[in-house]
Scaffold this motif. Structure first.
Motif, PDB file in Angstrom:
ATOM      1  N   ALA A 228       0.753  -1.336  -0.229  1.00 56.30           N
ATOM      2  CA  ALA A 228      -0.027   0.085  -0.095  1.00 56.30           C
ATOM      3  C   ALA A 228       0.921   1.212   0.046  1.00 56.30           C
ATOM      4  CB  ALA A 228      -0.712   0.087   1.006  1.00 56.30           C
ATOM      5  N   GLN A 229       1.820   1.195   0.901  1.00 59.51           N
ATOM      6  CA  GLN A 229       2.630   2.554   1.048  1.00 59.51           C
ATOM      7  C   GLN A 229       3.557   2.619  -0.258  1.00 59.51           C
ATOM      8  OE1 GLN A 229       4.451   3.046   5.037  1.00 59.51           O
ATOM      9  NE2 GLN A 229       3.694   1.095   5.288  1.00 59.51           N
ATOM     10  N   PHE A 230       4.020   1.725  -1.018  1.00 57.20           N
ATOM     11  CA  PHE A 230       5.029   1.622  -2.027  1.00 57.20           C
ATOM     12  C   PHE A 230       4.270   2.214  -3.388  1.00 57.20           C
ATOM     13  CE2 PHE A 230       8.095  -1.555  -0.444  1.00 57.20           C
ATOM     14  CZ  PHE A 230       8.581  -0.511   0.770  1.00 57.20           C
ATOM     15  N   LEU A 231       2.868   1.479  -3.434  1.00 58.08           N
ATOM     16  CA  LEU A 231       2.103   2.090  -4.529  1.00 58.08           C
ATOM     17  C   LEU A 231       1.559   3.432  -4.444  1.00 58.08           C
ATOM     18  CD1 LEU A 231      -0.475  -1.108  -4.660  1.00 58.08           C
ATOM     19  CD2 LEU A 231       1.482  -0.739  -6.387  1.00 58.08           C
ATOM     20  N   VAL A 232       1.374   3.972  -3.317  1.00 59.43           N
ATOM     21  CA  VAL A 232       0.880   5.250  -3.308  1.00 59.43           C
ATOM     22  C   VAL A 232       1.954   6.021  -3.755  1.00 59.43           C
ATOM     23  CG1 VAL A 232       0.154   7.216  -1.611  1.00 59.43           C
ATOM     24  CG2 VAL A 232      -0.878   4.762  -1.747  1.00 59.43           C
ATOM     25  N   MET A 233       3.425   5.839  -2.930  1.00 63.13           N
ATOM     26  CA  MET A 233       4.746   6.461  -3.203  1.00 63.13           C
ATOM     27  C   MET A 233       4.918   6.608  -4.965  1.00 63.13           C
ATOM     28  SD  MET A 233       7.108   4.965  -0.312  1.00 63.13           S
ATOM     29  CE  MET A 233       8.347   5.312  -1.250  1.00 63.13           C
ATOM     30  N   GLY A 234       4.789   5.589  -5.403  1.00 66.02           N
ATOM     31  CA  GLY A 234       5.328   5.587  -6.996  1.00 66.02           C
ATOM     32  C   GLY A 234       4.439   5.006  -8.055  1.00 66.02           C
ATOM     33  N   GLN A 235       3.179   4.677  -7.799  1.00 64.12           N
ATOM     34  CA  GLN A 235       2.479   4.313  -8.995  1.00 64.12           C
ATOM     35  C   GLN A 235       1.207   5.131  -9.147  1.00 64.12           C
ATOM     36  OE1 GLN A 235       3.982   1.706  -7.283  1.00 64.12           O
ATOM     37  NE2 GLN A 235       4.926   1.124  -9.186  1.00 64.12           N
ATOM     38  N   SER A 236       1.316   6.394  -8.804  1.00 62.57           N
ATOM     39  CA  SER A 236       0.055   7.479  -9.215  1.00 62.57           C
ATOM     40  C   SER A 236      -1.102   7.054  -8.582  1.00 62.57           C
ATOM     41  CB  SER A 236       0.201   7.572 -10.832  1.00 62.57           C
ATOM     42  OG  SER A 236       1.608   8.193 -11.159  1.00 62.57           O
ATOM     43  N   ILE A 237      -1.483   6.866  -7.269  1.00 63.83           N
ATOM     44  CA  ILE A 237      -2.326   6.354  -6.873  1.00 63.83           C
ATOM     45  C   ILE A 237      -3.108   7.788  -6.141  1.00 63.83           C
ATOM     46  CG2 ILE A 237      -3.769   4.813  -5.358  1.00 63.83           C
ATOM     47  CD1 ILE A 237      -2.405   3.421  -7.893  1.00 63.83           C
ATOM     48  N   ARG A 238      -4.477   7.915  -6.512  1.00 65.55           N
ATOM     49  CA  ARG A 238      -4.699   9.292  -5.723  1.00 65.55           C
ATOM     50  C   ARG A 238      -5.065   8.902  -3.983  1.00 65.55           C
ATOM     51  NH1 ARG A 238      -8.366   8.110 -10.356  1.00 65.55           N
ATOM     52  NH2 ARG A 238      -8.244   9.847 -11.967  1.00 65.55           N
TER      53      ARG A 238
ATOM     54  N   ALA B 298       0.893  -8.672  -9.652  1.00 66.48           N
ATOM     55  CA  ALA B 298       0.315  -8.662 -11.143  1.00 66.48           C
ATOM     56  C   ALA B 298      -0.990  -7.719 -11.218  1.00 66.48           C
ATOM     57  CB  ALA B 298       0.022  -9.979 -11.890  1.00 66.48           C
ATOM     58  N   TYR B 299      -1.742  -8.237 -10.481  1.00 66.91           N
ATOM     59  CA  TYR B 299      -3.419  -7.391 -10.485  1.00 66.91           C
ATOM     60  C   TYR B 299      -2.903  -5.962 -10.048  1.00 66.91           C
ATOM     61  CZ  TYR B 299      -7.689  -5.713  -8.844  1.00 66.91           C
ATOM     62  OH  TYR B 299      -8.654  -4.919  -8.451  1.00 66.91           O
ATOM     63  N   SER B 300      -2.266  -5.702  -8.971  1.00 64.90           N
ATOM     64  CA  SER B 300      -2.089  -4.506  -8.282  1.00 64.90           C
ATOM     65  C   SER B 300      -1.449  -3.333  -9.456  1.00 64.90           C
ATOM     66  CB  SER B 300      -1.376  -4.288  -7.117  1.00 64.90           C
ATOM     67  OG  SER B 300      -2.230  -4.855  -6.015  1.00 64.90           O
ATOM     68  N   LEU B 301      -0.211  -3.827  -9.983  1.00 66.11           N
ATOM     69  CA  LEU B 301       0.353  -3.202 -11.043  1.00 66.11           C
ATOM     70  C   LEU B 301      -0.360  -2.854 -12.195  1.00 66.11           C
ATOM     71  CD1 LEU B 301       4.310  -4.872 -10.729  1.00 66.11           C
ATOM     72  CD2 LEU B 301       3.623  -2.682  -9.779  1.00 66.11           C
ATOM     73  N   VAL B 302      -0.952  -3.757 -12.810  1.00 65.68           N
ATOM     74  CA  VAL B 302      -1.687  -3.565 -14.058  1.00 65.68           C
ATOM     75  C   VAL B 302      -3.196  -2.601 -13.796  1.00 65.68           C
ATOM     76  CG1 VAL B 302      -3.340  -4.725 -15.764  1.00 65.68           C
ATOM     77  CG2 VAL B 302      -1.066  -5.660 -15.210  1.00 65.68           C
ATOM     78  N   GLN B 303      -3.696  -2.880 -12.467  1.00 62.83           N
ATOM     79  CA  GLN B 303      -4.772  -2.072 -12.156  1.00 62.83           C
ATOM     80  C   GLN B 303      -4.307  -0.660 -11.858  1.00 62.83           C
ATOM     81  OE1 GLN B 303      -7.482  -3.387 -12.379  1.00 62.83           O
ATOM     82  NE2 GLN B 303      -9.107  -2.469 -11.335  1.00 62.83           N
ATOM     83  N   SER B 304      -2.961  -0.420 -11.648  1.00 67.63           N
ATOM     84  CA  SER B 304      -2.512   0.877 -11.502  1.00 67.63           C
ATOM     85  C   SER B 304      -2.448   1.753 -12.654  1.00 67.63           C
ATOM     86  CB  SER B 304      -1.176   0.900 -10.658  1.00 67.63           C
ATOM     87  OG  SER B 304      -1.278   0.500  -9.223  1.00 67.63           O
ATOM     88  N   THR B 305      -2.469   1.004 -13.811  1.00 71.39           N
ATOM     89  CA  THR B 305      -2.211   1.668 -15.144  1.00 71.39           C
ATOM     90  C   THR B 305      -3.618   1.671 -15.734  1.00 71.39           C
ATOM     91  OG1 THR B 305      -2.131  -0.737 -16.329  1.00 71.39           O
ATOM     92  CG2 THR B 305      -0.276   0.320 -15.702  1.00 71.39           C
ATOM     93  N   GLY B 306      -4.918   1.504 -14.877  1.00 76.17           N
ATOM     94  CA  GLY B 306      -5.962   1.779 -15.424  1.00 76.17           C
ATOM     95  C   GLY B 306      -6.360   1.113 -16.579  1.00 76.17           C
TER      96      GLY B 306
END
Length: 423
Positions: A251-261, A325-333
Motif C-alpha cells: 500500500a505504501q509503495f504503490l501510493v509513493m510510486g504508482q500514481s494512486i490518488r 500482477a493485479y495491483s501493477l496492472v490495475q495501477s495503469t487503469g
C-alpha cells in the motif's frame, strides 16, 4: 498534451472552485491545499514536479470542510528513511536491422560495476516488434510489443550488472494464444527493417539508510527504486530485501510510486475492520483500497488497486506474485483490457509465445492481469529446460509461480520496470 500551457487553465479552474467554496483563503493557503491533496507522480521528484498531480475532488472536499486530514501520503511532505543518488551516465544511440528469418541485428555494449540501471527505448514505427535487453548472465528483459493501434514507442529496463549487454528485437509470436506466425520464422512475425533507439545508463552515486543491501543481487534495483521514491527502508535503516512484501508495504509503495490518488472516507472512520482511522497506514490503505484510485482511470470507476478481503485490509499478509500482477496492472487503469483477455496464458520469449504451465497458481486473479504484467515486462516468468534422451532439441517450459510470495527486493525490480513502462 502536456506542459504549463495545459496545466495553467486547468489549475486556474480548480482554484476558482476552491475559492467559491472558501472565499477567504489566501493564495498561499490555496497553494498549500493543492499540495496537500496532490497525487504523487510516478518517477518524478519534488524538484521536478512539485507535489505531483492536482486532485480536484480532494481539494474541494478540503475547501468545503467536508473532509480534512490530507497530505500524509504526499512524497514532497514526507521524511524518508533511505536515500540514494543516481547520476546520469552514458547515453548512446543504437541501430540495427531486424530480420524475421535467420540471424537478426543486435547491438552490444559494456556496463561498468557502478551502473545501477540500464534502460533502452526505441520508436518502432508501423511494425510488430519488441525490444529485448539481455544482461551478461543471459537474463532477458523484453518490452511490450509495438502495435500500430497501441503506439510505436517501446521501453524496457533492468538492474545494472557489469559486463557485456545486448539489445535486439523480436517479432510477435501470438496474441491470446492464437498463432500469428504459421511459418514459424525464427525471430517472430514482423517486417524487416531498421530499429533505432537509445541506451541510457544511470550510475549509483551512493546511498544512506540501506544498511543491509551491500552485496545483495538486488542492490542496484533497490538503489534505483529508492532514488525514484518507489520504495523505502524501515525506520532502523534496514531494507530487508529478502523479507516477504506485506500488504502494508505494498500500500505504501504503490501510493509513493504508482500514481494512486489520495482517498479518505468523507464520512470519517475507516473503510477496513482491521485498520484504525488513526493508524499511520490508514491513508495509504484507503488510497489503494478505494475504487477509482488509479490515476489513468479518468472516470474513477474501476476496482481498487488492492482488493480488500471480506471488509479487512490484512496489512501483515504476504503479497503473492499474482496479487502483485493485479495491483501493477490495475495501477495503469487497464481493467477492461485485462478482463477482456481469454485464452491460454503465455510469455513472449525469443520471438515465440511459450505457454504458462501453472495457471492454477494465480488463484482468483483474472488471467488477463498476469498476461498484461508479463507482456509489459513488469514481472518475469520462470523458465526450465528439459530434453529426453532421444530428443533432438530441448523443450523450454514457463511458469508464473502465482502463489509464491514476493520479496521486497523483487518488488523493487518490478516497480522500476513499472516506472519504465508507465513513463
Amino acid at each position: 498534451m502536456s506542459g504549463t500551457s495545459m496545466a495553467t487553465p486547468h489549475v486556474a479552474g480548480i482554484v476558482a472552485l476552491i475559492l467559491e467554496a472558501a472565499p477567504g483563503l489566501t493564495p498561499d493557503e490555496v497553494a498549500d491545499l493543492l499540495q496537500r491533496t496532490a497525487t504523487n507522480m510516478t518517477g518524478r521528484l519534488p524538484w521536478e514536479a512539485g507535489a505531483g498531480y492536482v486532485n480536484a475532488y480532494a481539494a474541494l472536499a478540503e475547501a468545503s470542510g467536508t473532509r480534512d486530514g490530507w497530505g500524509s501520503t504526499v512524497n514532497q511532505r514526507r521524511t524518508f528513511n533511505a536515500d540514494a543518488i543516481l547520476v546520469p551516465g552514458e547515453t548512446s544511440a543504437f541501430s540495427f536491422t531486424f530480420s524475421p528469418v535467420g540471424p537478426t541485428g543486435e547491438k552490444t555494449f559494456t556496463v561498468a560495476p557502478d551502473v545501477a540501471w540500464v534502460a533502452v527505448r526505441a520508436v518502432i514505427g508501423a511494425n510488430t516488434l519488441a525490444l529485448v535487453l539481455i544482461d551478461p548472465e543471459g537474463t532477458r528483459y523484453s518490452s511490450s510489443i509495438a502495435l500500430p493501434a497501441l503506439g510505436d514507442t517501446v521501453t524496457t529496463g533492468a538492474p545494472g550488472k557489469p559486463g557485456t549487454w545486448t539489445v535486439t528485437a523480436r517479432g510477435i509470436g501470438s496474441v491470446s494464444g492464437t498463432g500469428l506466425d504459421p511459418a514459424k520464422v525464427t525471430n517472430g512475425y514482423g517486417l524487416p527493417g531498421e530499429v533505432s533507439g537509445e541506451i541510457s545508463l544511470l550510475l549509483g552515486g551512493g546511498y544512506t539508510g540501506l544498511t543491509d543491501i551491500a552485496g545483495h543481487p538486488g542492490r542496484q534495483a533497490i538503489e534505483y527504486a529508492v532514488a525514484n521514491r518507489l520504495v523505502d527502508s524501515d525506520q532502523d535503516g534496514r531494507f530487508r530485501p529478502d523479507a516477504d512484501l506485506t500488504r502494508s508495504d505494498l500500500a505504501q509503495f504503490l501510493v509513493m510510486g504508482q500514481s494512486i490518488r489520495q482517498a479518505l472516507p468523507l464520512a470519517g472512520g475507516s473503510s477496513f475492520s482491521d485498520v484504525r482511522a488513526t493508524s499511520p497506514l490508514a491513508p495509504f490503505a484507503e488510497a489503494v483500497g478505494t475504487p477509482g484510485g488509479a490515476l489513468p482511470d479518468a472516470g474513477q470507476s474501476q476496482d481498487a488497486v488492492v482488493q480488500p478481503v471480506s471488509g479487512a485490509f490484512r496489512p501483515r499478509g504476504a503479497v503473492t506474485r499474482a496479487a502483485l500482477a493485479y495491483s501493477l496492472v490495475q495501477s495503469t487503469g487497464r481493467q477492461e483490457e485485462a478482463r477482456s483477455f481469454s485464452g491460454e496464458l503465455s510469455v513472449f520469449h525469443d520471438g515465440q509465445r511459450i505457454p504458462i504451465e501453472d495457471p492454477g497458481t494465480i488463484g482468483a486473479v483474472h488471467p488477463g492481469y498476469v498476461q498484461l504484467a508479463l507482456d509489459e515486462g513488469m514481472i518475469n516468468a520462470r523458465f526450465t529446460v528439459t530434453q529426453g534422451p532421444f530428443d533432438l532439441q530441448p523443450t523450454l517450459h514457463a511458469f508464473f509461480d502465482g502463489d509464491r510470495p514476493v520479496s521486497r527486493a523483487a518488488f523493487a525490480v518490478a516497480s522500476g520496470r513499472f516506472m519504465e513502462a508507465y513513463r
